[in-house]
Design a protein around this motif. Structure first.
Motif, PDB file in Angstrom:
ATOM      1  N   ALA A  27      43.325  30.813  52.469  1.00 49.55           N
ATOM      2  CA  ALA A  27      43.532  29.746  52.838  1.00 49.55           C
ATOM      3  C   ALA A  27      43.769  29.008  51.320  1.00 49.55           C
ATOM      4  N   VAL A  28      44.294  28.445  51.208  1.00 53.40           N
ATOM      5  CA  VAL A  28      44.147  27.622  50.248  1.00 53.40           C
ATOM      6  C   VAL A  28      43.813  25.921  50.235  1.00 53.40           C
ATOM      7  N   ASN A  29      43.239  24.518  50.502  1.00 48.72           N
ATOM      8  CA  ASN A  29      43.992  23.697  50.338  1.00 48.72           C
ATOM      9  C   ASN A  29      43.544  22.415  49.928  1.00 48.72           C
ATOM     10  N   THR A  30      43.727  21.610  49.421  1.00 41.30           N
ATOM     11  CA  THR A  30      43.841  20.824  48.101  1.00 41.30           C
ATOM     12  C   THR A  30      43.130  19.487  49.340  1.00 41.30           C
ATOM     13  N   SER A  31      42.703  18.440  48.981  1.00 44.16           N
ATOM     14  CA  SER A  31      42.962  16.934  49.540  1.00 44.16           C
ATOM     15  C   SER A  31      41.852  16.088  48.543  1.00 44.16           C
ATOM     16  N   ALA A  80      35.551   9.018  45.866  1.00 45.59           N
ATOM     17  CA  ALA A  80      34.613   9.109  45.044  1.00 45.59           C
ATOM     18  C   ALA A  80      33.384   7.926  44.959  1.00 45.59           C
ATOM     19  N   ALA A  81      32.160   8.422  44.019  1.00 44.20           N
ATOM     20  CA  ALA A  81      31.091   7.610  44.815  1.00 44.20           C
ATOM     21  C   ALA A  81      31.763   6.399  42.714  1.00 44.20           C
ATOM     22  N   ASP A  82      31.869   5.893  42.082  1.00 42.60           N
ATOM     23  CA  ASP A  82      32.316   5.816  41.810  1.00 42.60           C
ATOM     24  C   ASP A  82      33.828   4.727  42.147  1.00 42.60           C
ATOM     25  N   ASP A  83      33.797   3.660  41.559  1.00 49.36           N
ATOM     26  CA  ASP A  83      35.863   3.006  42.178  1.00 49.36           C
ATOM     27  C   ASP A  83      36.605   2.951  40.888  1.00 49.36           C
ATOM     28  N   ASP A  84      35.288   3.910  40.009  1.00 55.05           N
ATOM     29  CA  ASP A  84      37.092   4.462  38.832  1.00 55.05           C
ATOM     30  C   ASP A  84      37.225   5.090  38.505  1.00 55.05           C
ATOM     31  N   ARG A  85      36.853   6.091  39.285  1.00 56.68           N
ATOM     32  CA  ARG A  85      37.511   7.483  38.870  1.00 56.68           C
ATOM     33  C   ARG A  85      37.769   8.144  40.055  1.00 56.68           C
ATOM     34  N   LEU A  86      38.994   9.419  40.201  1.00 56.55           N
ATOM     35  CA  LEU A  86      39.517   9.709  41.673  1.00 56.55           C
ATOM     36  C   LEU A  86      38.897  10.781  41.386  1.00 56.55           C
ATOM     37  N   VAL A  87      38.725  12.042  42.822  1.00 60.30           N
ATOM     38  CA  VAL A  87      38.182  12.866  43.073  1.00 60.30           C
ATOM     39  C   VAL A  87      39.358  13.640  44.041  1.00 60.30           C
ATOM     40  N   ALA A  88      39.235  15.150  43.694  1.00 60.11           N
ATOM     41  CA  ALA A  88      40.003  16.252  45.039  1.00 60.11           C
ATOM     42  C   ALA A  88      39.210  17.231  45.272  1.00 60.11           C
ATOM     43  N   LYS A  89      39.486  18.097  46.248  1.00 64.80           N
ATOM     44  CA  LYS A  89      38.422  19.178  46.224  1.00 64.80           C
ATOM     45  C   LYS A  89      39.591  20.141  46.317  1.00 64.80           C
ATOM     46  N   VAL A  90      39.483  21.360  45.589  1.00 69.68           N
ATOM     47  CA  VAL A  90      40.370  22.714  46.157  1.00 69.68           C
ATOM     48  C   VAL A  90      39.462  23.169  47.720  1.00 69.68           C
ATOM     49  N   ASP A  91      39.743  23.838  47.850  1.00 72.22           N
ATOM     50  CA  ASP A  91      38.656  24.742  48.560  1.00 72.22           C
ATOM     51  C   ASP A  91      39.992  26.250  49.150  1.00 72.22           C
ATOM     52  N   ILE A  92      39.210  27.398  48.887  1.00 70.91           N
ATOM     53  CA  ILE A  92      39.612  28.637  48.678  1.00 70.91           C
ATOM     54  C   ILE A  92      38.845  28.705  50.458  1.00 70.91           C
ATOM     55  N   VAL A  93      39.541  29.547  51.124  1.00 67.43           N
ATOM     56  CA  VAL A  93      38.698  30.190  52.306  1.00 67.43           C
ATOM     57  C   VAL A  93      39.358  31.584  51.732  1.00 67.43           C
ATOM     58  N   GLY A  94      37.897  32.461  51.482  1.00 68.08           N
ATOM     59  CA  GLY A  94      38.037  33.827  51.272  1.00 68.08           C
ATOM     60  C   GLY A  94      37.161  34.822  52.319  1.00 68.08           C
ATOM     61  N   ARG A  95      37.539  35.862  52.213  1.00 67.68           N
ATOM     62  CA  ARG A  95      36.833  36.830  53.583  1.00 67.68           C
ATOM     63  C   ARG A  95      36.451  38.193  53.052  1.00 67.68           C
ATOM     64  N   PHE A  96      35.311  38.019  53.013  1.00 67.92           N
ATOM     65  CA  PHE A  96      34.194  39.339  52.384  1.00 67.92           C
ATOM     66  C   PHE A  96      33.652  40.152  53.428  1.00 67.92           C
ATOM     67  N   HIS A  97      33.714  41.353  53.734  1.00 71.85           N
ATOM     68  CA  HIS A  97      32.763  42.374  54.234  1.00 71.85           C
ATOM     69  C   HIS A  97      31.563  42.241  53.992  1.00 71.85           C
TER      70      HIS A  97
END
Length: 185
Positions: A110-114, A118-135
């Motif tokens: 999966a790939v999710n962006t949200s 932000a810790a500061d009121d003058d910045r924007l923050v987004a997260k890109v979460d990539i769920v990868g599978r390995f064995h």
């Protein structure tokens, strides 16, 4: 077997210089102090779930690792929103079009962006979460070494007049022997 550190290192290496964040890519959850001038990226493993295969063999696990790339830009207006969207797009373009990075996973689940506060009121923050599978497979470490082997053979000869009536082994050992093995190591 991949480790979380190897995955973070490879991901940060691919992103350094490949996005508007330039070389401001950090393999950590928190920005360095003092915080770098945005835009910058933080790369970290947010979570991992592993499920084991059943059976009597060496332990096999399927891991689903959530790799987070947190993007920070200056501003809170529409231009900042556009810059944040562009930065997240650059992250995905760089990672998902690199064959060696994609091959390092058995599957991208999966790939999710949200958006995140932000810790500061003058910045924007987004997260890109990539769920990868390995064995992974953990081969058991055997504490004892094999010292000797013994072998006894009860051969079946269909023409043997002393053979059991049902044609199976008669309990007589036709061939036997043993081997003492040299010390291991």
């Amino acid at each position: 077997m991949q480790t979380r550190t190897e995955i973070r290192t490879a991901t940060a290496g691919l992103l350094a210089g490949a996005t508007d964040a330039g070389s401001r890519v950090f393999r950590r959850r928190m920005a360095p102090i003092p915080a770098p001038e945005p835009p910058f990226l933080l790369v970290y493993a947010a979570g991992e779930a592993a499920s084991g295969d059943e059976g009597m063999s060496a332990p096999h696990f399927q891991h689903d690792l959530t790799l987070t790339i947190e993007a920070t830009v200056n501003g809170t207006d529409e231009a900042a929103e556009d810059a944040l969207d562009a930065l997240c797009g650059q992250v995905l373009d760089r990672l998902l079009t690199d064959p060696s990075w994609v091959r390092s996973w058995s599957r991208i689940v999966a790939v999710n962006t949200s958006s995140v506060p932000a810790a500061d009121d003058d910045r924007l923050v987004a997260k890109v979460d990539i769920v990868g599978r390995f064995h992974t497979v953990w081969e058991p470490v055997l504490g004892d070494e094999l010292a000797s082997v013994g072998l006894k053979v009860d051969a079946i000869d269909p023409a043997d007049p002393n053979a059991a009536p049902e044609g199976g082994p008669d309990g007589r050992i036709e061939i036997g022997g043993g081997v003492v093995l040299p010390p291991f190591g």
